[in-house]
Structure formats: C-alpha cells, structure tokens
Motif scaffolding. Structure first.
Motif, PDB file in Angstrom:
ATOM      1  N   HIS A  82      -3.878   3.567  -4.074  1.00  0.00           N
ATOM      2  CA  HIS A  82      -4.777   2.789  -4.924  1.00  0.00           C
ATOM      3  C   HIS A  82      -6.118   3.489  -5.123  1.00  0.00           C
ATOM      4  N   SER A  83      -6.535   4.298  -4.139  1.00  0.00           N
ATOM      5  CA  SER A  83      -7.781   5.050  -4.291  1.00  0.00           C
ATOM      6  C   SER A  83      -7.596   6.213  -5.257  1.00  0.00           C
ATOM      7  N   VAL A  84      -6.484   6.919  -5.104  1.00  0.00           N
ATOM      8  CA  VAL A  84      -6.210   8.052  -5.990  1.00  0.00           C
ATOM      9  C   VAL A  84      -6.060   7.587  -7.431  1.00  0.00           C
ATOM     10  N   ARG A  85      -5.447   6.422  -7.599  1.00  0.00           N
ATOM     11  CA  ARG A  85      -5.244   5.871  -8.948  1.00  0.00           C
ATOM     12  C   ARG A  85      -6.492   5.171  -9.476  1.00  0.00           C
ATOM     13  N   LYS A  86      -7.531   5.124  -8.636  1.00  0.00           N
ATOM     14  CA  LYS A  86      -8.806   4.495  -9.019  1.00  0.00           C
ATOM     15  C   LYS A  86      -8.605   3.050  -9.498  1.00  0.00           C
ATOM     16  N   SER A 121      -4.971   9.887   2.353  1.00  0.00           N
ATOM     17  CA  SER A 121      -5.595   9.086   1.301  1.00  0.00           C
ATOM     18  C   SER A 121      -4.693   7.893   1.014  1.00  0.00           C
ATOM     19  N   TRP A 122      -5.092   7.086   0.043  1.00  0.00           N
ATOM     20  CA  TRP A 122      -4.321   5.905  -0.338  1.00  0.00           C
ATOM     21  C   TRP A 122      -4.037   5.945  -1.836  1.00  0.00           C
ATOM     22  N   GLN A 125      -9.348  -0.703  -9.611  1.00  0.00           N
ATOM     23  CA  GLN A 125     -10.539  -1.511  -9.394  1.00  0.00           C
ATOM     24  C   GLN A 125     -10.178  -2.835  -8.713  1.00  0.00           C
ATOM     25  N   ASP A 126     -11.077  -3.281  -7.820  1.00  0.00           N
ATOM     26  CA  ASP A 126     -10.931  -4.576  -7.139  1.00  0.00           C
ATOM     27  C   ASP A 126      -9.567  -4.717  -6.467  1.00  0.00           C
ATOM     28  N   ALA A 148       0.841  -1.199   0.000  1.00  0.00           N
ATOM     29  CA  ALA A 148       0.000   0.000   0.000  1.00  0.00           C
ATOM     30  C   ALA A 148       0.875   1.247   0.000  1.00  0.00           C
ATOM     31  N   LYS A 203       0.298   5.088   1.700  1.00  0.00           N
ATOM     32  CA  LYS A 203      -0.544   6.033   2.424  1.00  0.00           C
ATOM     33  C   LYS A 203      -0.045   7.452   2.165  1.00  0.00           C
ATOM     34  N   HIS A 247      -7.435  -5.339  -3.381  1.00  0.00           N
ATOM     35  CA  HIS A 247      -7.601  -5.969  -2.070  1.00  0.00           C
ATOM     36  C   HIS A 247      -6.362  -5.673  -1.227  1.00  0.00           C
TER      37      HIS A 247
END
Length: 353
Positions: free
Chosen positions: A191-195, A188-189, A197-198, A166, A168, A200
C-alpha cells in the motif's frame, strides 16, 4: 475542580521510568495531580507493555488503599476558609471510533504469483526442496513476486474470509536465503509503494487463509515469527498448519488471535523471544483448545545460537537435504545440470560426497 485533575504525565525526555512490576526501563508513566497538591508515590502509574506486563495502579486505587491521604486534601474558598476537597474519579474520554479496515484487491495477489524465476527466495528454496515442492508451497501460501529489488518476495496477509489485509515486500539473497539488510533494509508494504491514500492497515497472521480449509480443522496450528520460517517449516513438517506473526510482536495481539479459537496451537518463538512469547501464551489459553509454547530450541541451542537468535527454520536447514546436495554437485560440475535436463532425470536420493 476538573474531572481530569489526576492524569498520566505528558511525555517528555526522561519522564518515563522503570516499571515497578516488570522492571523494564523507560516504559512507566506516573500519574500527577493537575492542581499540584499531592505527589503520588513512584508506583502510581501505568506500564506501556499492556499485554506482557499489564501493570496499572490508578489514583482511585491509591486513595482506596490510603484513605487518610484523601482526607487531608483541602482547598480554600474565596474567604480563605478551609473546605474539603471532593476528589472525582478520572473520567476517560469516549474512545474514538476505529477507522474501517482497508483491503487490497485480490487481483494484485493473483498478478504477483508469477515470475518465480526472478524471485531470490524462490530460487533459494528450490535448492532446498526442488521446484515442484516450492511451486506448491508458494501457491499454497499465495507468495508473490514484486518488481522491486530485482524480484523481491511479497508475503500477502490474507485473512480467513479471503480479504487481503496487507502485502509485505522483502528482499532475500538467492544463495543464502537470508534477508538483505545492507546497504539498507529491503522491506516495504504494497500500500505504501502504490501510494494508497488513507489506507488503514489491520494486520492478520501470515497464512491465516489456510484456516478456512475445513480439511485442516483438526490439524495443530504452529506459529512462528517470520514468514520465511513458516514456509521452511511447512516443507519439513507438513502435518502442521504453519502461520507467522511477522515479527516478535507483529500480529500477535488479542484481536488477531481470535481466529485460533478452539484450535490446538503450539508456539515456536525465535530463541531471543522465548520468554516474551511464554508470557503471551496466556492470551491463547483462554480461547484455544490447547496452547503451549515450545522450549525445544532452548533445550538444544548453544550459547552462540541463543545470542544469534536462531529460529526453527535455521535448525531444520542445518542438515543438507538431497536437493541441496545435488545443487552443490552441480556447482562443482555445471555439466551435470545439462545431463539432467537432456535425459529428463528426476532426483530420487543424494548423499554427501
């Protein structure tokens, strides 16, 4: 009769009560009888705090302790005649397979380890330890810089095998070194900023990749809560391998701590988390060569410091370092920096004025 006759009560507002063991409110779920024949006592149920409390008193255990209750349970056949009721143990459904852990490209880590000049946390730490030590620290822990929030810090979680679990992203104030939480919490994270998908995410300890270094195998591992605290502590006490859980709970769980097997470990919790971490230390004692929870901060802290929840980094930074003294002198007289740059001067020592 359904094998799921006795089950935990479905959640609804106000349904959870105080745990009979740990006493914490709204964390205890009671068992109920799906057929409504029996009302279990208030202590038959399960606490949400599996690791720190672990209380779980099942209907089966209750009936074993109270056999006469089981004997009195009866039903009726089609003719209204009483028949004995066979109580079947609750059958737990087969656990769902866990999704495969997702990883981030290591290239992203390498791309982020640059532009430290715009990273507020980097700027702050250079006033504490100087550029050379801060550069070495950021490269050692693989700390990156994000485009978000004017150069926010990226704390990469890289496991012992070199997999990037991850990233952060957190915003800091360059002058104080404190987290930016107003007008909103800058966290934020990747993987969220990079959108992605799926994705885990399965977190690991911040700095875990340092455990792969054979030269550090005999060094004591020190664990703190925040990533910044691990960095500051590594500057002041480099003899230990400093790791961070990423919060009071964060990656402090039975799975993540397996990498500490056979190591000497010391926990340094924030003041408000001392009791919680003392309880969790038991998880480490079964796998580590030695595991202790330091109460050093508790012994030296004032009531105000306890209320503020200070950590070991706060105490280490209470006394100005030579670099911090120099920075204050430069703030009073900016021409001093020009003189240092022109003559290529190097800081040897500094005293408060």
């Amino acid at each position: 009769m359904s094998e799921y006759r006795f089950h935990l009560q479905k959640y609804r507002t106000g349904s959870k009560t105080a745990c009979p063991k740990c006493g914490r409110k709204a964390c205890f779920t009671r068992y109920i009888d799906g057929e409504g024949q029996i009302s279990f006592p208030d202590n038959v149920g399960k606490c949400d705090h599996i690791n720190s409390c672990g209380y779980h008193y099942t209907p089966k255990e209750y009936f074993n302790d109270n056999p006469t209750v089981k004997e009195t349970l009866t039903g009726q056949d089609g003719n209204g005649n009483g028949i004995s009721t066979v109580i079947k143990p609750t059958v737990k459904p087969s656990p769902k397979p866990q999704p495969q852990i997702s990883y981030l490209p290591y290239d992203w880590v390498e791309q982020s380890i640059k532009r430290f000049d715009i990273n507020p946390l980097y700027q702050y730490l250079t006033t504490v330890a100087g550029k050379e030590k801060t550069d070495r620290l950021f490269n050692l822990y693989k700390v990156g810089t994000s485009k978000m929030w004017n150069g926010a810090t990226v704390f990469w979680q890289i496991d012992r095998d070199g997999n990037v679990r991850a990233g952060k992203i957190m915003g800091y104030d360059a002058k104080t070194g404190h987290r930016i939480k107003q007008p909103f919490n800058q966290v934020s994270w990747v993987h969220s900023v990079r959108k992605m998908q799926d994705f885990h995410m399965k977190q690991c300890l911040f700095g875990e990749h340092l455990l792969a270094d054979i030269s550090s195998s005999e060094r004591t591992v020190a664990i703190v809560e925040s990533e910044k605290t691990a960095l500051v502590a590594a500057l002041f006490i480099p003899d230990l391998v400093w790791l961070a859980t990423g919060g009071m709970h964060g990656s402090f769980n039975s799975e993540a701590i397996q990498v500490l097997r056979g190591r000497n470990v010391v926990l340094f919790p924030d003041l408000k988390a001392t009791y919680e971490w003392q309880r969790k230390a038991g998880m480490l004692q079964s796998i580590c060569k030695s595991a202790t929870c330091s109460d050093l901060l508790e012994e030296m802290a004032t009531d105000g410091q306890r209320e503020a929840g200070l950590d070991i980094a706060d105490f280490l930074l209470m006394e100005d370092t030579p670099q911090m003294i120099l920075q204050k002198m430069i703030q009073r007289n900016p021409a001093l920096q020009t003189l240092i740059d022109t003559l290529d001067l190097e800081l040897v020592s500094a005293e408060k004025i």
